[in-house]
Motif scaffolding. Structure first.
Motif, PDB file in Angstrom:
ATOM      1  N   GLU A 235      19.502 -26.658   3.719  1.00  0.00           N
ATOM      2  CA  GLU A 235      18.351 -26.905   4.590  1.00  0.00           C
ATOM      3  C   GLU A 235      17.126 -26.131   4.085  1.00  0.00           C
ATOM      4  O   GLU A 235      16.012 -26.640   4.105  1.00  0.00           O
ATOM      5  CB  GLU A 235      18.666 -26.537   6.045  1.00  0.00           C
ATOM      6  CG  GLU A 235      19.672 -27.461   6.703  1.00  0.00           C
ATOM      7  CD  GLU A 235      19.249 -28.928   6.648  1.00  0.00           C
ATOM      8  OE1 GLU A 235      18.193 -29.285   7.180  1.00  0.00           O
ATOM      9  OE2 GLU A 235      19.992 -29.722   6.025  1.00  0.00           O
TER      10      GLU A 235
ATOM     11  N   TYR B 194      17.542 -28.742   9.985  1.00  0.00           N
ATOM     12  CA  TYR B 194      18.572 -28.375  10.950  1.00  0.00           C
ATOM     13  C   TYR B 194      19.016 -26.912  10.886  1.00  0.00           C
ATOM     14  O   TYR B 194      19.063 -26.297   9.819  1.00  0.00           O
ATOM     15  CB  TYR B 194      19.793 -29.292  10.766  1.00  0.00           C
ATOM     16  CG  TYR B 194      19.438 -30.723  11.080  1.00  0.00           C
ATOM     17  CD1 TYR B 194      19.166 -31.092  12.396  1.00  0.00           C
ATOM     18  CD2 TYR B 194      19.322 -31.679  10.079  1.00  0.00           C
ATOM     19  CE1 TYR B 194      18.794 -32.400  12.710  1.00  0.00           C
ATOM     20  CE2 TYR B 194      18.953 -32.986  10.378  1.00  0.00           C
ATOM     21  CZ  TYR B 194      18.693 -33.345  11.701  1.00  0.00           C
ATOM     22  OH  TYR B 194      18.317 -34.623  11.992  1.00  0.00           O
TER      23      TYR B 194
ATOM     24  N   ARG C 136      15.734 -28.016   1.293  1.00  0.00           N
ATOM     25  CA  ARG C 136      15.094 -29.268   1.759  1.00  0.00           C
ATOM     26  C   ARG C 136      13.712 -29.011   2.336  1.00  0.00           C
ATOM     27  O   ARG C 136      12.750 -29.683   2.023  1.00  0.00           O
ATOM     28  CB  ARG C 136      15.980 -29.953   2.818  1.00  0.00           C
ATOM     29  CG  ARG C 136      17.111 -30.768   2.235  1.00  0.00           C
ATOM     30  CD  ARG C 136      17.579 -31.915   3.133  1.00  0.00           C
ATOM     31  NE  ARG C 136      17.690 -31.615   4.539  1.00  0.00           N
ATOM     32  CZ  ARG C 136      16.972 -32.225   5.491  1.00  0.00           C
ATOM     33  NH1 ARG C 136      16.100 -33.155   5.186  1.00  0.00           N
ATOM     34  NH2 ARG C 136      17.136 -31.900   6.761  1.00  0.00           N
TER      35      ARG C 136
ATOM     36  N   ALA D  61      18.069 -34.646  17.292  1.00  0.00           N
ATOM     37  CA  ALA D  61      18.551 -34.797  15.905  1.00  0.00           C
ATOM     38  C   ALA D  61      18.603 -36.268  15.479  1.00  0.00           C
ATOM     39  O   ALA D  61      18.781 -37.156  16.312  1.00  0.00           O
ATOM     40  CB  ALA D  61      19.930 -34.164  15.776  1.00  0.00           C
ATOM     41  N   HIS D  62      18.449 -36.472  14.196  1.00  0.00           N
ATOM     42  CA  HIS D  62      18.603 -37.790  13.561  1.00  0.00           C
ATOM     43  C   HIS D  62      17.755 -38.859  14.242  1.00  0.00           C
ATOM     44  O   HIS D  62      18.221 -39.942  14.559  1.00  0.00           O
ATOM     45  CB  HIS D  62      20.089 -38.194  13.554  1.00  0.00           C
ATOM     46  CG  HIS D  62      20.948 -37.148  12.920  1.00  0.00           C
ATOM     47  ND1 HIS D  62      20.877 -36.840  11.591  1.00  0.00           N
ATOM     48  CD2 HIS D  62      21.851 -36.287  13.463  1.00  0.00           C
ATOM     49  CE1 HIS D  62      21.711 -35.845  11.324  1.00  0.00           C
ATOM     50  NE2 HIS D  62      22.315 -35.491  12.448  1.00  0.00           N
ATOM     51  N   ASN D  63      16.505 -38.528  14.442  1.00  0.00           N
ATOM     52  CA  ASN D  63      15.585 -39.467  15.089  1.00  0.00           C
ATOM     53  C   ASN D  63      14.568 -39.935  14.053  1.00  0.00           C
ATOM     54  O   ASN D  63      13.805 -39.135  13.521  1.00  0.00           O
ATOM     55  CB  ASN D  63      14.887 -38.743  16.250  1.00  0.00           C
ATOM     56  CG  ASN D  63      13.998 -39.672  17.039  1.00  0.00           C
ATOM     57  OD1 ASN D  63      13.560 -40.706  16.541  1.00  0.00           O
ATOM     58  ND2 ASN D  63      13.736 -39.300  18.284  1.00  0.00           N
ATOM     59  N   PRO D  64      14.563 -41.239  13.750  1.00  0.00           N
ATOM     60  CA  PRO D  64      13.653 -41.743  12.702  1.00  0.00           C
ATOM     61  C   PRO D  64      12.178 -41.657  13.102  1.00  0.00           C
ATOM     62  O   PRO D  64      11.299 -41.901  12.273  1.00  0.00           O
ATOM     63  CB  PRO D  64      14.085 -43.206  12.531  1.00  0.00           C
ATOM     64  CG  PRO D  64      14.810 -43.556  13.791  1.00  0.00           C
ATOM     65  CD  PRO D  64      15.376 -42.287  14.352  1.00  0.00           C
TER      66      PRO D  64
ATOM     67  N   ASP E 120      10.336 -36.052   9.202  1.00  0.00           N
ATOM     68  CA  ASP E 120      11.564 -35.484   8.631  1.00  0.00           C
ATOM     69  C   ASP E 120      12.163 -34.558   9.688  1.00  0.00           C
ATOM     70  O   ASP E 120      11.483 -34.206  10.655  1.00  0.00           O
ATOM     71  CB  ASP E 120      11.259 -34.695   7.344  1.00  0.00           C
ATOM     72  CG  ASP E 120      12.432 -34.722   6.374  1.00  0.00           C
ATOM     73  OD1 ASP E 120      13.587 -34.919   6.834  1.00  0.00           O
ATOM     74  OD2 ASP E 120      12.215 -34.537   5.160  1.00  0.00           O
ATOM     75  N   SER E 121      13.416 -34.171   9.493  1.00  0.00           N
ATOM     76  CA  SER E 121      14.064 -33.237  10.422  1.00  0.00           C
ATOM     77  C   SER E 121      14.829 -32.204   9.625  1.00  0.00           C
ATOM     78  O   SER E 121      15.451 -32.531   8.609  1.00  0.00           O
ATOM     79  CB  SER E 121      15.049 -33.968  11.335  1.00  0.00           C
ATOM     80  OG  SER E 121      14.361 -34.899  12.128  1.00  0.00           O
TER      81      SER E 121
ATOM     82  N   GLU F 217      21.956 -29.878  14.829  1.00  0.00           N
ATOM     83  CA  GLU F 217      22.424 -31.233  14.534  1.00  0.00           C
ATOM     84  C   GLU F 217      23.005 -31.935  15.753  1.00  0.00           C
ATOM     85  O   GLU F 217      23.072 -33.149  15.804  1.00  0.00           O
ATOM     86  CB  GLU F 217      23.444 -31.195  13.395  1.00  0.00           C
ATOM     87  CG  GLU F 217      22.756 -31.144  12.050  1.00  0.00           C
ATOM     88  CD  GLU F 217      23.701 -31.340  10.890  1.00  0.00           C
ATOM     89  OE1 GLU F 217      24.677 -30.563  10.826  1.00  0.00           O
ATOM     90  OE2 GLU F 217      23.454 -32.243  10.075  1.00  0.00           O
ATOM     91  N   THR F 218      23.423 -31.123  16.730  1.00  0.00           N
ATOM     92  CA  THR F 218      24.037 -31.705  17.926  1.00  0.00           C
ATOM     93  C   THR F 218      23.027 -31.937  19.049  1.00  0.00           C
ATOM     94  O   THR F 218      23.390 -32.378  20.129  1.00  0.00           O
ATOM     95  CB  THR F 218      25.128 -30.750  18.447  1.00  0.00           C
ATOM     96  OG1 THR F 218      24.553 -29.433  18.502  1.00  0.00           O
ATOM     97  CG2 THR F 218      26.349 -30.728  17.551  1.00  0.00           C
TER      98      THR F 218
END
Ligand code: G6P
Length: 527
Positions: free
Chosen positions: A121, A261, A124, A251-254, A258-259, A246-247
């Motif tokens: 991360e 974690y 990234r 999280a993981h929302n387009p 960017d995201s 991540e939970t």
């Protein structure tokens, strides 16, 4: 591992017997040239820790060493580094040290090496920051970003904000500052409105930071800002990144550019060295700045493994704090940085310390018979001198003081007045205060007499740079951790913040079921 309350240790009664009966521990006779030279420990990041003006001497220090050994403070730290569950209330590991390097065994959780996860991360968001800084990632109208605005509260605000302010001038001088950072934390709409009005939205990247993804203030501010972006004809998905676990529901929302974690093992107030602090610092001040900060913190974490309290500044600081709190009976402590760049550092330490060790039960939930975390407050010097130092010098409470100072300013832009430059004046004030607090001054007029006997420590360094700041941050994190171990607390949960949240929800749902809550709601114009 043996978890004992402080008052069950053998050292406890012995330390109690060292407390001078009926009078304060007089430190004035102790403080001389020899003591100032000898009571000095090197710290990581080029800093040093001076405890010369503390109300403690060899017999107490020997007992504090015995207390450290008996409570196996280093053993507990090692367990934490190895990924044991050190937050028993929530059944969680405590892994913020792993963000800045590996000191224990590899920590594997559900088949995943968490050290590798944090490093990935970090890489990234460092690459992302480079791309933004180099104009490779642009806003929705094709313009480069000039502002980074963090939306978050508590640990998702205080540490990152304090660190940014601490390094902004340094980065200007080093030619590393590219974006200006701002912060929105409060659910008070004036906070978001003011920050939004102070930036050019077309050139602003918002960083939505919430570990849980459920914090009321942060989610309200997200929508507030998205509304403003849309109104300005901008596409919010090109102007916002998320930092969360991540939970979390975020999280993981387009819908975010960017995201990045973290996970449940990075406590909010310990998250400054994760993506929570790293994204904004890397964007604004450069990835190398954040990397150097991590190195300073890692170096400190390493030095905190030393058993000998005379070689471990965080451990010594922690134990002297316990001596002051539990034996000398001082209820609070002030953090006084003689550095304007550290203006928000006391606020960060307030959360770090008070949310960690403001507990009245031990890690098994049993009530304790002794004092735990002190009230922490502070302001930069010399400003504080013209404000609350009156009470510190002549008030009825003794408040142990934690001074921080640097030999050089960050910008090196100074003025000579009356034979000295301002940086020298700043340091002269610091030296004067330490001695004034310790030695006081007798005067036949009680109103003009200074009792002295007011202990202080000093952390000093050459210049506040990223390494020194990382070392300073980790020093206090580790100090708080060791104190929590001494007091047999779970320093890593914060149940005390929950009740207010529940009642707020009840008020907002219109179903408070409590007449006092209704009455206050009426008074405030909610009902
Ligand atoms: O990062 P978040 O999940 O939004 O949490 C933000 C903050 O709120 C909570 O109420 C806790 O008291 C803090 O420890 C935490 O840092």
């Amino acid at each position: 591992m043996d978890y004992k309350n402080l008052d069950e240790t053998g050292a406890y009664a012995k330390l109690l017997s060292r407390v001078p009966a009926g009078k304060p521990y007089d430190i004035a006779p102790l403080l001389d040239e020899r003591r100032v030279a000898s009571c000095l420990l090197p710290m990581a990041g080029g800093l040093s820790y001076s405890w010369a003006a503390k109300a403690v001497n060899t017999p107490e220090l020997e007992l504090l060493q015995a207390l450290s050994d008996e409570q196996d403070l280093i053993g507990k730290y090692r367990l934490l580094l190895d990924g044991e569950i050190m937050n028993p209330g929530e059944g969680r590991k405590v892994l913020h040290h792993l963000l800045r390097g590996q000191l224990g065994k590899p920590v594997i959780y559900e088949g995943k090496d968490l050290g590798e996860f944090y490093a990935r991360e970090l890489e990234r968001f460092s690459v992302f920051a480079d791309l933004v800084r180099n104009g490779k990632i642009l806003g929705s109208t094709g313009k480069s970003f000039e502002y980074a605005v963090q939306i978050g509260i508590g640990g998702s605000d205080l540490g990152p904000r304090a660190l940014y302010l601490a390094l902004e001038n340094w980065a200007v001088a080093a030619g590393r500052k590219k974006l200006s950072a701002r912060f929105i934390s409060n659910v008070d709409p004036d906070d978001g409105a003011q920050v939004a009005a102070s930036v050019d939205l077309e050139r602003t990247l918002f960083i939505l930071v919430s570990k849980s993804g459920t914090t009321q203030e942060t989610l309200a501010n997200e929508l507030f800002i998205k509304g403003k972006l849309k109104k300005a004809g901008l596409d919010p998905s090109k102007h916002m990144v998320a930092v969360t676990s991540e939970t979390s529901p975020l999280a993981h929302n387009p819908d975010y550019l960017d995201s990045f974690y973290i996970d449940d093992f990075i406590g909010g107030r310990y998250s400054s060295t994760s993506a929570v602090g790293g994204v904004i610092l890397s964007l604004a001040l450069g990835r190398e700045t954040f990397a150097e900060l991590l190195e300073g913190a890692h170096e400190t974490d390493k030095s905190a493994l030393e058993n000998d309290i005379m070689k471990n500044p965080a451990l010594l600081d922690a134990l002297i704090g316990v001596w002051e709190r539990n034996f000398l009976g001082f209820p609070s402590t002030a953090v006084l940085p003689y550095s304007q760049a550290l203006s928000r550092f006391p606020a960060h330490l307030q959360q770090l310390d008070m949310e960690s060790n403001g507990k009245r039960v031990n890690r098994r939930g049993e009530a304790l018979d002794y004092a735990t975390g002190p009230v922490v407050f502070g302001e930069p010097g010399t400003n504080g001198q013209h404000s609350f130092y009156q009470l510190l010098h002549q008030g009825t409470d003794i408040v142990p003081l934690q001074f921080i100072g640097f030999l050089e300013s960050q910008l090196g832009d100074d003025v000579e007045v009356d034979g000295s430059v301002s940086q020298t004046k700043l340091k002269a004030n610091l030296a004067a205060q330490i001695v004034a607090f310790a030695k006081g001054k007798a005067d036949p007029n009680g109103n003009k007499s200074f009792p002295g006997g007011r202990p202080s420590s000093l952390i000093c360094g050459k210049k506040l740079d990223p390494r020194a700041l990382g070392a300073l941050l980790a020093h206090f994190e580790n100090k708080v951790m060791f104190q929590g171990f001494v007091w047999n607390l779970n320093s890593f949960d914060q149940e005390g913040v929950q009740l207010g949240k529940v009642l707020t929800k009840q008020v907002l749902s219109g179903q408070s079921g409590d007449s006092a809550l209704d009455a206050y709601s009426k008074l405030l114009g909610i009902l």
